[in-house]
Enzyme design. Structure first.
Site, PDB file in Angstrom:
ATOM      1  N   MET A  30       0.842  -1.203   0.000  1.00  0.00           N
ATOM      2  CA  MET A  30       0.000   0.000   0.000  1.00  0.00           C
ATOM      3  C   MET A  30       0.879   1.256   0.000  1.00  0.00           C
ATOM      4  O   MET A  30       0.391   2.357   0.255  1.00  0.00           O
ATOM      5  CB  MET A  30      -0.945  -0.003   1.197  1.00  0.00           C
ATOM      6  CG  MET A  30      -1.909  -1.197   1.174  1.00  0.00           C
ATOM      7  SD  MET A  30      -3.423  -0.929   2.084  1.00  0.00           S
ATOM      8  CE  MET A  30      -2.792  -0.634   3.715  1.00  0.00           C
ATOM      9  N   GLY A  31       2.165   1.074  -0.249  1.00  0.00           N
ATOM     10  CA  GLY A  31       3.050   2.233  -0.399  1.00  0.00           C
ATOM     11  C   GLY A  31       3.529   2.834   0.909  1.00  0.00           C
ATOM     12  O   GLY A  31       3.415   2.240   1.970  1.00  0.00           O
ATOM     13  N   GLY A  36      11.088  -2.311   5.692  1.00  0.00           N
ATOM     14  CA  GLY A  36      10.381  -3.597   5.591  1.00  0.00           C
ATOM     15  C   GLY A  36       9.984  -3.879   4.143  1.00  0.00           C
ATOM     16  O   GLY A  36      10.268  -4.951   3.597  1.00  0.00           O
ATOM     17  N   HIS A  37       9.344  -2.883   3.513  1.00  0.00           N
ATOM     18  CA  HIS A  37       8.951  -3.055   2.106  1.00  0.00           C
ATOM     19  C   HIS A  37      10.186  -3.307   1.224  1.00  0.00           C
ATOM     20  O   HIS A  37      10.159  -4.162   0.343  1.00  0.00           O
ATOM     21  CB  HIS A  37       8.272  -1.785   1.583  1.00  0.00           C
ATOM     22  CG  HIS A  37       6.964  -1.457   2.240  1.00  0.00           C
ATOM     23  ND1 HIS A  37       6.801  -0.368   3.051  1.00  0.00           N
ATOM     24  CD2 HIS A  37       5.749  -2.058   2.182  1.00  0.00           C
ATOM     25  CE1 HIS A  37       5.554  -0.305   3.465  1.00  0.00           C
ATOM     26  NE2 HIS A  37       4.881  -1.327   2.956  1.00  0.00           N
ATOM     27  N   GLN A 153      -2.587 -12.309   7.385  1.00  0.00           N
ATOM     28  CA  GLN A 153      -2.729 -12.061   5.948  1.00  0.00           C
ATOM     29  C   GLN A 153      -1.937 -13.106   5.143  1.00  0.00           C
ATOM     30  O   GLN A 153      -2.445 -13.670   4.167  1.00  0.00           O
ATOM     31  CB  GLN A 153      -2.214 -10.662   5.636  1.00  0.00           C
ATOM     32  CG  GLN A 153      -2.072 -10.356   4.167  1.00  0.00           C
ATOM     33  CD  GLN A 153      -1.732  -8.904   3.935  1.00  0.00           C
ATOM     34  OE1 GLN A 153      -2.618  -8.060   3.958  1.00  0.00           O
ATOM     35  NE2 GLN A 153      -0.471  -8.596   3.711  1.00  0.00           N
ATOM     36  N   MET A 184       8.494  -2.205  11.869  1.00  0.00           N
ATOM     37  CA  MET A 184       8.283  -1.097  10.923  1.00  0.00           C
ATOM     38  C   MET A 184       6.875  -1.169  10.351  1.00  0.00           C
ATOM     39  O   MET A 184       6.344  -2.252  10.098  1.00  0.00           O
ATOM     40  CB  MET A 184       9.309  -1.173   9.804  1.00  0.00           C
ATOM     41  CG  MET A 184      10.687  -0.850  10.296  1.00  0.00           C
ATOM     42  SD  MET A 184      11.805  -0.611   8.916  1.00  0.00           S
ATOM     43  CE  MET A 184      13.310  -0.331   9.823  1.00  0.00           C
ATOM     44  N   SER A 185       6.283   0.010  10.171  1.00  0.00           N
ATOM     45  CA  SER A 185       4.938   0.090   9.626  1.00  0.00           C
ATOM     46  C   SER A 185       4.738   1.481   9.055  1.00  0.00           C
ATOM     47  O   SER A 185       5.235   2.466   9.627  1.00  0.00           O
ATOM     48  CB  SER A 185       3.911  -0.150  10.744  1.00  0.00           C
ATOM     49  OG  SER A 185       2.621   0.239  10.310  1.00  0.00           O
TER      50      SER A 185
END
Ligand code: AMP
Length: 284
Positions: A30-31, A36-37, A153, A184-185
């Protein structure tokens, strides 16, 4: 790195790549990228020939009163970060292209979605399962990477891929944490300084549970109470859930085993909802 907005263009690109014998790995996001991403993107690059990152804040997985409108967005920054992380295509469709007129299919996974985030966010996993299935179709992905940060998820996606014989490989990535342990979020950007300090109670709780288990505690009800007490000792916290569940079924455990996961969702100042999880018997 190319930016593609149209699903039809995305599919045409993917089909050409597949015809050329290349393996496509998708990272759905979701950007508002953080480390993390970026770790997921780097992992994806090692599992195939082409990496597609989707960037789509999916309205269908937000409930009424949740943070859809406030969700942090910075397309330019995301494009630069993805471009430096081995990504071939950033697929960033508009809502109207992901849900065109006439769209009427919902993918709904059963028991796995009844617990944890599924019970506090009704409809959330239908939204996730539906958009992810559509992303798999559009990108013709051979594999996809998901973070264990969203453990439920990941379990739901593995289930739907098996149940619908989608034939993709699903790859999990461990939780990436800040130096002090906070997972991280993108939602961490909502936290002010005091709330950021409060947010550490999730990781502290995981460490507390691991210490108790290392000291011989096996009673999940007792562990759960200790974790709840630790979280609630911080002003401004409200527990959405604290659960000790089996990693395979996400059903509550009575006794700790090596597949017992502590999963938590905590609201801070009735504003920011954070999640974290980890095995309690192994790891650090
Ligand atoms: P999001 O943009 O929050 O929907 O996340 C996109 C993907 O990145 C999901 O598979 C998440 O589980 C994963 N992810 C988000 N934060 C982390 C993290 N701290 N560590 C590992 N994976 C993460």
């Amino acid at each position: 790195m190319q930016v593609i907005r149209s699903p039809a263009v995305m599919t045409a690109w993917a089909e050409a790549e597949r015809r050329a014998g290349r393996r496509i790995v998708l990272v759905p996001t979701m950007g508002f990228f953080h480390e993390g991403h970026l770790s997921l993107m780097r992992l994806a690059a090692g599992h195939g020939d082409r990496v597609v990152v989707s960037l789509f804040v999916n309205p269908a997985q937000f409930g009424p009163g949740e943070d859809l409108a406030a969700y942090p967005r910075d397309f330019e920054r995301d494009r630069d970060l993805a471009g430096r992380s081995g990504v071939d295509v950033l697929f960033a469709p508009d809502v109207e292209d992901m849900y065109p007129p006439g769209f009427q299919t919902t993918v709904s996974v059963g028991d796995l979605t009844r617990h944890l985030c599924g019970s506090s966010r009704p409809g959330h996993f239908d939204g996730v399962a539906t958009v992810v299935t559509r992303l798999f179709g559009i990108t013709r992905a051979d594999a996809a990477v998901f973070g264990e940060k969203d453990f439920q998820q990941l379990a739901v996606i593995r289930r739907l891929v098996a149940d619908l014989n989608l034939g993709l490989e699903i790859i999990g990535h461990p939780i990436v944490r800040e130096e002090d342990g906070l997972a991280m979020s993108s939602r961490n950007t909502y936290l002010d300084e005091d709330e950021r300090a409060t947010a550490l109670c999730l990781y502290e709780s995981l460490r507390l549970a691991r210490r108790e288990v290392a000291a011989g505690v096996r009673d999940c009800a007792l562990l759960r109470e200790r974790v709840r007490a630790h979280i609630l000792a911080r002003p401004g916290t409200e527990i959405d859930y604290v659960a000790l569940v089996d990693t395979a079924t996400l059903e509550p455990c009575e006794r700790v085993t090596d597949t017992t996961l502590l999963a938590m969702a905590v609201r801070i100042n009735n504003r920011v909802r954070l999640i974290d999880n980890g095995l309690v018997l192994t790891g650090t």
